[in-house]
Design a protein around this motif. Sequence first.
Motif, PDB file in Angstrom:
ATOM      1  N   LYS A 245      26.687  35.619  48.754  1.00  0.00           N
ATOM      2  CA  LYS A 245      26.383  36.165  50.033  1.00  0.00           C
ATOM      3  C   LYS A 245      25.025  35.761  50.612  1.00  0.00           C
ATOM      4  O   LYS A 245      24.708  36.081  51.639  1.00  0.00           O
ATOM      5  CB  LYS A 245      26.667  37.537  49.929  1.00  0.00           C
ATOM      6  N   GLY A 246      24.078  35.142  49.494  1.00  0.00           N
ATOM      7  CA  GLY A 246      22.924  34.700  50.423  1.00  0.00           C
ATOM      8  C   GLY A 246      21.796  35.328  49.584  1.00  0.00           C
ATOM      9  O   GLY A 246      20.530  35.232  50.094  1.00  0.00           O
ATOM     10  N   ILE A 247      21.936  36.257  48.710  1.00  0.00           N
ATOM     11  CA  ILE A 247      20.759  37.164  48.187  1.00  0.00           C
ATOM     12  C   ILE A 247      20.170  36.278  46.970  1.00  0.00           C
ATOM     13  O   ILE A 247      20.648  35.843  46.076  1.00  0.00           O
ATOM     14  CB  ILE A 247      21.081  38.404  47.419  1.00  0.00           C
ATOM     15  N   ASP A 248      19.034  35.857  47.388  1.00  0.00           N
ATOM     16  CA  ASP A 248      18.375  34.785  46.410  1.00  0.00           C
ATOM     17  C   ASP A 248      16.954  35.294  45.782  1.00  0.00           C
ATOM     18  O   ASP A 248      16.354  34.373  44.947  1.00  0.00           O
ATOM     19  CB  ASP A 248      18.333  33.212  47.012  1.00  0.00           C
TER      20      ASP A 248
ATOM     21  N   LEU B 292      20.330  43.122  50.966  1.00  0.00           N
ATOM     22  CA  LEU B 292      19.671  42.417  52.231  1.00  0.00           C
ATOM     23  C   LEU B 292      18.500  42.925  52.854  1.00  0.00           C
ATOM     24  O   LEU B 292      17.619  42.379  53.056  1.00  0.00           O
ATOM     25  CB  LEU B 292      20.904  42.083  53.458  1.00  0.00           C
ATOM     26  N   MET B 293      18.711  44.497  52.988  1.00  0.00           N
ATOM     27  CA  MET B 293      17.533  45.131  53.417  1.00  0.00           C
ATOM     28  C   MET B 293      16.325  44.902  52.391  1.00  0.00           C
ATOM     29  O   MET B 293      15.210  44.828  53.104  1.00  0.00           O
ATOM     30  CB  MET B 293      17.662  46.544  53.760  1.00  0.00           C
ATOM     31  N   THR B 294      16.570  44.947  51.305  1.00  0.00           N
ATOM     32  CA  THR B 294      15.223  44.883  50.429  1.00  0.00           C
ATOM     33  C   THR B 294      14.565  43.572  50.581  1.00  0.00           C
ATOM     34  O   THR B 294      13.707  43.226  50.437  1.00  0.00           O
ATOM     35  CB  THR B 294      15.713  45.191  48.987  1.00  0.00           C
TER      36      THR B 294
ATOM     37  N   LEU C 120      10.983  42.666  51.547  1.00  0.00           N
ATOM     38  CA  LEU C 120       9.969  41.681  50.638  1.00  0.00           C
ATOM     39  C   LEU C 120       9.622  40.508  51.168  1.00  0.00           C
ATOM     40  O   LEU C 120       8.277  39.847  50.988  1.00  0.00           O
ATOM     41  CB  LEU C 120      10.646  41.429  49.340  1.00  0.00           C
ATOM     42  N   THR C 121      10.285  39.886  52.259  1.00  0.00           N
ATOM     43  CA  THR C 121       9.957  38.472  52.741  1.00  0.00           C
ATOM     44  C   THR C 121       9.512  37.370  51.963  1.00  0.00           C
ATOM     45  O   THR C 121       8.266  37.145  52.087  1.00  0.00           O
ATOM     46  CB  THR C 121       9.304  38.534  54.181  1.00  0.00           C
ATOM     47  N   GLY C 122      10.423  37.172  50.783  1.00  0.00           N
ATOM     48  CA  GLY C 122       9.586  36.099  49.988  1.00  0.00           C
ATOM     49  C   GLY C 122       8.623  36.786  48.940  1.00  0.00           C
ATOM     50  O   GLY C 122       8.206  36.076  47.680  1.00  0.00           O
ATOM     51  N   ARG C 123       8.111  37.820  49.170  1.00  0.00           N
ATOM     52  CA  ARG C 123       7.056  38.490  48.387  1.00  0.00           C
ATOM     53  C   ARG C 123       7.651  39.080  46.761  1.00  0.00           C
ATOM     54  O   ARG C 123       8.891  39.241  47.018  1.00  0.00           O
ATOM     55  CB  ARG C 123       6.130  39.573  48.960  1.00  0.00           C
ATOM     56  N   ASP C 124       7.109  39.284  45.872  1.00  0.00           N
ATOM     57  CA  ASP C 124       7.569  39.679  44.669  1.00  0.00           C
ATOM     58  C   ASP C 124       7.571  41.234  44.499  1.00  0.00           C
ATOM     59  O   ASP C 124       8.386  41.844  44.191  1.00  0.00           O
ATOM     60  CB  ASP C 124       6.870  39.127  43.278  1.00  0.00           C
ATOM     61  N   ARG C 125       6.476  41.760  45.259  1.00  0.00           N
ATOM     62  CA  ARG C 125       6.323  43.374  45.143  1.00  0.00           C
ATOM     63  C   ARG C 125       5.365  43.747  46.398  1.00  0.00           C
ATOM     64  O   ARG C 125       4.582  43.002  47.141  1.00  0.00           O
ATOM     65  CB  ARG C 125       5.541  43.253  43.854  1.00  0.00           C
ATOM     66  N   LEU C 126       5.588  45.046  46.797  1.00  0.00           N
ATOM     67  CA  LEU C 126       5.086  45.413  47.694  1.00  0.00           C
ATOM     68  C   LEU C 126       4.196  46.987  47.188  1.00  0.00           C
ATOM     69  O   LEU C 126       4.680  47.006  46.179  1.00  0.00           O
ATOM     70  CB  LEU C 126       6.200  46.024  48.928  1.00  0.00           C
ATOM     71  N   GLU C 127       3.135  47.307  47.841  1.00  0.00           N
ATOM     72  CA  GLU C 127       2.250  48.188  47.663  1.00  0.00           C
ATOM     73  C   GLU C 127       3.004  49.814  47.911  1.00  0.00           C
ATOM     74  O   GLU C 127       3.322  50.438  47.105  1.00  0.00           O
ATOM     75  CB  GLU C 127       0.986  48.308  48.050  1.00  0.00           C
TER      76      GLU C 127
END
Length: 225
Positions: A31-34, A81-83, A87-94
């Motif tokens: 479904k497009g989660i990559d 999808l929401m996660t 993240l928008t391409g980032r690996d990790r958030l603070e």
Amino acid sequence: MSETITPVNDRFGGFVSVRSRERLLDGLRQKGIDNECVLNALARVPRHDFVEEALKSRAYEDTALPIGYQQTISQPYVVALMTQLLLTGRDRLERVLEIGTGSGFQTAVLAQVCASVFSIERIGALAELAHYRLEKLGIENVSLRHGDGTNGWRTKGPFDGIMVTAAPNRVPDSLFAQLAERGVLVAPEGSNRQQRLLYWVKKNGIALRHQSIDVVFVPLQPGQA
Ligand code: SAH
């Protein structure tokens, strides 16, 4: 085809099919989660630990399920999808704020990809149960609060991600104020039956709006219960 039922490492002592978990992840990819970090997070969090006993056998179907109090645990695809959008391409958030802890499943997924998660739930019994489940799973980077999250959690901000998992008619301005520069806010917006998943990226102090898919979430409600 016969199915091998293998116990997975969950501390609640249940038995679920490993194959059904793998099938769910394959479906999410299709479904497009990559974003591999998102897929790994979903692979690590046992969804069957976030639903009641009678629904455990359905925990790896790609559907929302009831969690009591007229609320639902979100569909795995929507969680993924929401996660991924957050993240928008980032690996990790603070620092991430979640509004609508519910079962705590999305919270646990966020805890895999964020240093600190702050989550607010308006229904006391759900907040307590989510706290118990996260503790049992040894997830320690989550702060839960019982209360109305409509206006965020100002003293803990700014956040580099804000996720709203109940639908307001319009996302309150106060949430955008708690979003850090380059931060992302993901939320469903709309009336009871017609909602669109939206996300905003803050650049130079301005939040730019983007549209995603049509969704059905429970409404964001004022006050606490
Ligand atoms: N991510 C959750 C979704 C639960 S449903 C999960 O997958 O389990 C949405 C949740 O938002 C419900 O538990 C509901 O009680 C909560 N909610 C609704 N309005 C709220 C508000 N103003 N503040 C905090 N939580 C709210």
